[in-house]
Design a protein around this motif. Structure first.
Motif, PDB file in Angstrom:
ATOM      1  N   ARG A   6       0.789  -1.028  -0.045  1.00 59.04           N
ATOM      2  CA  ARG A   6       0.039   0.313   0.130  1.00 59.04           C
ATOM      3  C   ARG A   6       0.991   1.187  -0.030  1.00 59.04           C
ATOM      4  O   ARG A   6       1.115   1.744   1.065  1.00 59.04           O
ATOM      5  CB  ARG A   6      -0.818  -0.058   1.280  1.00 59.04           C
ATOM      6  N   SER A  13      -6.772   1.485   1.995  1.00 62.64           N
ATOM      7  CA  SER A  13      -8.125   0.945   2.194  1.00 62.64           C
ATOM      8  C   SER A  13      -7.802  -0.306   2.838  1.00 62.64           C
ATOM      9  O   SER A  13      -6.789  -1.378   2.643  1.00 62.64           O
ATOM     10  CB  SER A  13      -8.582   0.571   0.723  1.00 62.64           C
ATOM     11  N   PRO A  14      -8.567  -0.791   3.777  1.00 61.70           N
ATOM     12  CA  PRO A  14      -8.378  -2.073   4.268  1.00 61.70           C
ATOM     13  C   PRO A  14      -8.847  -3.202   3.534  1.00 61.70           C
ATOM     14  O   PRO A  14      -8.465  -4.433   3.840  1.00 61.70           O
ATOM     15  CB  PRO A  14      -9.266  -2.153   5.853  1.00 61.70           C
ATOM     16  N   ALA A  15      -9.754  -3.154   2.266  1.00 56.57           N
ATOM     17  CA  ALA A  15     -10.237  -3.979   1.605  1.00 56.57           C
ATOM     18  C   ALA A  15      -9.182  -4.351   0.508  1.00 56.57           C
ATOM     19  O   ALA A  15      -9.318  -5.528  -0.045  1.00 56.57           O
ATOM     20  CB  ALA A  15     -11.438  -3.323   1.014  1.00 56.57           C
ATOM     21  N   PHE A  16      -8.124  -3.722   0.132  1.00 60.35           N
ATOM     22  CA  PHE A  16      -7.446  -4.136  -0.948  1.00 60.35           C
ATOM     23  C   PHE A  16      -6.126  -3.355  -0.677  1.00 60.35           C
ATOM     24  O   PHE A  16      -5.852  -2.385  -0.054  1.00 60.35           O
ATOM     25  CB  PHE A  16      -7.877  -3.930  -2.341  1.00 60.35           C
ATOM     26  N   THR A  17      -4.918  -3.912  -1.346  1.00 62.31           N
ATOM     27  CA  THR A  17      -3.505  -3.249  -1.800  1.00 62.31           C
ATOM     28  C   THR A  17      -3.491  -2.761  -3.280  1.00 62.31           C
ATOM     29  O   THR A  17      -4.464  -2.990  -3.954  1.00 62.31           O
ATOM     30  CB  THR A  17      -2.702  -4.189  -1.384  1.00 62.31           C
ATOM     31  N   ALA A  95     -15.910 -10.233   0.208  1.00 59.69           N
ATOM     32  CA  ALA A  95     -15.045 -10.012   1.116  1.00 59.69           C
ATOM     33  C   ALA A  95     -15.056 -10.897   2.122  1.00 59.69           C
ATOM     34  O   ALA A  95     -13.878 -11.468   2.594  1.00 59.69           O
ATOM     35  CB  ALA A  95     -15.219  -8.417   1.573  1.00 59.69           C
ATOM     36  N   GLY A 100     -10.030 -12.252   4.766  1.00 62.42           N
ATOM     37  CA  GLY A 100      -8.970 -11.375   5.425  1.00 62.42           C
ATOM     38  C   GLY A 100      -7.963 -11.309   4.296  1.00 62.42           C
ATOM     39  O   GLY A 100      -7.084 -10.497   4.387  1.00 62.42           O
ATOM     40  N   THR A 102      -5.947  -9.374   1.190  1.00 63.41           N
ATOM     41  CA  THR A 102      -6.279  -8.201   0.456  1.00 63.41           C
ATOM     42  C   THR A 102      -5.444  -7.987  -0.783  1.00 63.41           C
ATOM     43  O   THR A 102      -4.687  -7.025  -0.637  1.00 63.41           O
ATOM     44  CB  THR A 102      -5.892  -7.063   1.611  1.00 63.41           C
TER      45      THR A 102
END
Length: 130
Positions: A6, A13-17, A95, A100, A102
């Motif tokens: 990141r 974003s905690p959802a993706f890199t 998700a 978990g 990402t």
């Protein structure tokens, strides 16, 4: 070991890199478009984005396993939603199935998909380093 990054200056974003760096010697697994069809080719979930997403993600898990990978090995996930499908109805289901992980995620809108009635399709790239 694959690095998921990141970089500073890009949205956090905690959802993706944003970046995946795959080490030399990793086995790369490419998963072609998966949608909400069962093993007999029948569309599952009707017009329900969450139900279709659950089946699509089941198919993704099956395809990854065939290549010796899991969602923890993903380095790219592409999600295509047909016009009008609520991302908020589909993405939380996807998700949850990522357990978990990402990976970099690409979400696009499309006018339609090859399977009549399909609301979404995913494709993926995984790198197995074990």
């Amino acid at each position: 070991m694959t690095q998921l990054l990141r970089p500073e200056g890009l949205v956090r974003s905690p959802a993706f890199t944003h970046v995946a760096v795959v080490p030399p010697g990793a086995t790369t697994v490419y998963v072609g478009g998966q949608n909400a069809v069962d093993g007999e080719g029948k569309l599952v979930g009707g017009n329900d984005p969450a139900a279709q997403t659950r089946q699509t993600m089941r198919n993704l898990h099956t395809a990854l396993a065939a290549g010796g990978a899991t969602v923890q090995d993903l380095v790219m996930l592409s999600i295509m939603l047909t016009d009008g499908v609520d991302l908020g109805a589909a993405y939380p289901v996807a998700a949850a199935e990522l357990a978990g992980a990402t990976p970099p995620v690409v979400v696009t809108r499309v006018a339609g998909l090859a399977v009549p009635g399909a609301l979404l399709e995913v494709s993926a790239v995984a790198a197995v380093t074990r």
